[in-house]
Design a protein around this motif. Structure first.
Motif, PDB file in Angstrom:
ATOM      1  N   ARG A  61     -33.953  -0.784  26.632  1.00 13.42           N
ATOM      2  CA  ARG A  61     -33.824   0.119  27.770  1.00 13.42           C
ATOM      3  C   ARG A  61     -35.159   0.163  28.495  1.00 13.42           C
ATOM      4  O   ARG A  61     -36.038   0.963  28.203  1.00 13.42           O
ATOM      5  CB  ARG A  61     -33.396   1.518  27.323  1.00 13.42           C
ATOM      6  CG  ARG A  61     -31.990   1.622  26.800  1.00 13.42           C
ATOM      7  CD  ARG A  61     -30.932   1.068  27.757  1.00 13.42           C
ATOM      8  NE  ARG A  61     -30.948   1.660  29.085  1.00 13.42           N
ATOM      9  CZ  ARG A  61     -30.275   2.757  29.425  1.00 13.42           C
ATOM     10  NH1 ARG A  61     -29.556   3.400  28.523  1.00 13.42           N
ATOM     11  NH2 ARG A  61     -30.307   3.207  30.663  1.00 13.42           N
ATOM     12  N   MET A  94     -22.343  -2.767  26.298  1.00 11.93           N
ATOM     13  CA  MET A  94     -23.053  -1.599  25.774  1.00 11.93           C
ATOM     14  C   MET A  94     -23.032  -1.630  24.253  1.00 11.93           C
ATOM     15  O   MET A  94     -21.982  -1.843  23.641  1.00 11.93           O
ATOM     16  CB  MET A  94     -22.366  -0.332  26.273  1.00 11.93           C
ATOM     17  CG  MET A  94     -23.034   0.953  25.825  1.00 11.93           C
ATOM     18  SD  MET A  94     -24.580   1.238  26.720  1.00 11.93           S
ATOM     19  CE  MET A  94     -25.062   2.819  26.033  1.00 11.93           C
ATOM     20  N   ARG A 114     -17.788   6.182  25.244  1.00 13.48           N
ATOM     21  CA  ARG A 114     -18.274   5.223  26.238  1.00 13.48           C
ATOM     22  C   ARG A 114     -17.256   5.138  27.365  1.00 13.48           C
ATOM     23  O   ARG A 114     -16.060   4.914  27.132  1.00 13.48           O
ATOM     24  CB  ARG A 114     -18.460   3.841  25.593  1.00 13.48           C
ATOM     25  CG  ARG A 114     -18.681   2.685  26.564  1.00 13.48           C
ATOM     26  CD  ARG A 114     -19.978   2.809  27.319  1.00 13.48           C
ATOM     27  NE  ARG A 114     -20.262   1.605  28.125  1.00 13.48           N
ATOM     28  CZ  ARG A 114     -21.168   1.573  29.083  1.00 13.48           C
ATOM     29  NH1 ARG A 114     -21.871   2.653  29.390  1.00 13.48           N
ATOM     30  NH2 ARG A 114     -21.390   0.463  29.760  1.00 13.48           N
ATOM     31  N   HIS A 116     -16.478   3.067  30.999  1.00 18.68           N
ATOM     32  CA  HIS A 116     -16.908   1.867  31.713  1.00 18.68           C
ATOM     33  C   HIS A 116     -15.982   1.560  32.876  1.00 18.68           C
ATOM     34  O   HIS A 116     -15.034   2.303  33.155  1.00 18.68           O
ATOM     35  CB  HIS A 116     -17.047   0.680  30.746  1.00 18.68           C
ATOM     36  CG  HIS A 116     -15.763   0.202  30.134  1.00 18.68           C
ATOM     37  ND1 HIS A 116     -15.712  -0.782  29.188  1.00 18.68           N
ATOM     38  CD2 HIS A 116     -14.455   0.562  30.348  1.00 18.68           C
ATOM     39  CE1 HIS A 116     -14.462  -1.010  28.834  1.00 18.68           C
ATOM     40  NE2 HIS A 116     -13.689  -0.223  29.520  1.00 18.68           N
ATOM     41  N   CYS A 159     -24.051  -3.372  31.574  1.00 21.16           N
ATOM     42  CA  CYS A 159     -24.279  -2.382  30.524  1.00 21.16           C
ATOM     43  C   CYS A 159     -24.596  -1.063  31.226  1.00 21.16           C
ATOM     44  O   CYS A 159     -23.707  -0.366  31.664  1.00 21.16           O
ATOM     45  CB  CYS A 159     -25.408  -2.861  29.612  1.00 21.16           C
ATOM     46  SG  CYS A 159     -25.860  -1.726  28.298  1.00 21.16           S
ATOM     47  N   MET A 160     -25.881  -0.763  31.336  1.00 24.80           N
ATOM     48  CA  MET A 160     -26.369   0.403  32.068  1.00 24.80           C
ATOM     49  C   MET A 160     -27.545  -0.051  32.936  1.00 24.80           C
ATOM     50  O   MET A 160     -28.048  -1.168  32.787  1.00 24.80           O
ATOM     51  CB  MET A 160     -26.842   1.499  31.113  1.00 24.80           C
ATOM     52  CG  MET A 160     -25.801   1.964  30.108  1.00 24.80           C
ATOM     53  SD  MET A 160     -24.431   2.876  30.852  1.00 24.80           S
ATOM     54  CE  MET A 160     -25.201   4.457  31.156  1.00 24.80           C
ATOM     55  N   CYS A 163     -31.067  -2.031  31.510  1.00 24.14           N
ATOM     56  CA  CYS A 163     -30.572  -2.395  30.179  1.00 24.14           C
ATOM     57  C   CYS A 163     -30.627  -3.910  30.022  1.00 24.14           C
ATOM     58  O   CYS A 163     -29.921  -4.636  30.728  1.00 24.14           O
ATOM     59  CB  CYS A 163     -29.144  -1.882  29.980  1.00 24.14           C
ATOM     60  SG  CYS A 163     -28.404  -2.386  28.422  1.00 24.14           S
ATOM     61  N   GLY A 187     -25.008  -1.486  36.265  1.00 21.53           N
ATOM     62  CA  GLY A 187     -24.248  -1.017  35.120  1.00 21.53           C
ATOM     63  C   GLY A 187     -23.301   0.130  35.433  1.00 21.53           C
ATOM     64  O   GLY A 187     -23.070   0.500  36.585  1.00 21.53           O
ATOM     65  N   ASP A 189     -23.540   3.357  34.959  1.00 26.35           N
ATOM     66  CA  ASP A 189     -24.072   4.548  35.610  1.00 26.35           C
ATOM     67  C   ASP A 189     -24.339   4.302  37.093  1.00 26.35           C
ATOM     68  O   ASP A 189     -24.132   5.186  37.928  1.00 26.35           O
ATOM     69  CB  ASP A 189     -25.319   5.065  34.895  1.00 26.35           C
ATOM     70  CG  ASP A 189     -26.351   3.987  34.616  1.00 26.35           C
ATOM     71  OD1 ASP A 189     -26.025   2.793  34.686  1.00 26.35           O
ATOM     72  OD2 ASP A 189     -27.515   4.344  34.319  1.00 26.35           O
TER      73      ASP A 189
END
Length: 205
Positions: A61, A94, A114, A116, A159-160, A163, A187, A189
């Motif tokens: 991260r 993730m 999670r 997505h 992923c995020m 990331c 990602g 978010d």
């Protein structure tokens, strides 16, 4: 998950360029008025992150490069266009905590929730810098089955934000011989921040 026909990488490259043009605005002071003083310079932008020569092995991260050699990098509008047109397979990488084998009897284990991109496939833990033989086989088998063994299938890894897991996974797919690899660094978010929907994720076995 059903396999859909996907366009070649050339179309991805075109889509990845959408929305990247910038317009220059020239503001002239009114006649007889003094021009406004130039604004003070803000803090210098951090230097760009260079692509490493191999997979990222730790501190996953953290800020990522803006590029991935051999792959198309997607911003949110380009990713949304592919998602809306059902023109790609979206692969969520993730990581997921693995239930320890030596938990005391009676211990309750709950997977972390999670969410997505709708329609994505969650392949957890395939974005680490080094994979065990079992995890490598799981990743290879999953991509083969999901792409109907088409190396030119359009695969979008994410992923995020910040990331490296998605960067690693996309790089590994390129090493497996896939030619339609795309990386969506914003990602889940970043997708949600744009007001786009998410759905609960279930890891693929």
């Amino acid at each position: 998950m059903s396999t859909r026909p996907e366009p070649p990488l050339a179309r991805l490259a075109w889509l990845g360029m959408a929305g990247l043009a910038l317009a220059l605005l020239f503001l002239s002071p009114a006649v007889g008025q003094q021009p406004s003083p130039a604004p003070l310079a803000g803090p210098a932008a951090p230097p760009p992150i260079a692509e490493p020569g191999d997979y990222r092995m730790d501190a996953y991260r953290a800020p990522t490069p803006a590029t991935l050699k051999g792959a198309v990098v997607l911003d949110t509008p380009a990713a949304q266009a592919l998602w809306r047109d059902k023109a790609a397979l979206f692969v969520d990488v993730m990581p997921r905590d693995v239930k320890p084998a030596n938990l005391p009897a009676g211990t309750i284990w709950r997977d972390k929730k999670r969410d997505h991109l709708p329609g994505s496939v969650w392949l957890p833990n395939v974005g680490y810098g080094a994979l065990s033989p079992e995890m490598d086989a799981y990743f290879r088998r999953s991509l083969t089955e999901l792409s109907a063994d088409r190396k030119d299938a359009v695969l979008v890894f994410y992923c995020m934000t910040d990331c490296w897991m998605s960067w690693n996974a996309a790089r590994r797919a390129l090493a497996y011989g896939y030619t339609g690899v795309a990386w969506y660094p914003a990602g889940a978010d970043g997708w949600a921040k744009a007001g786009l929907p998410l759905e609960p994720a279930t890891p693929r076995e």
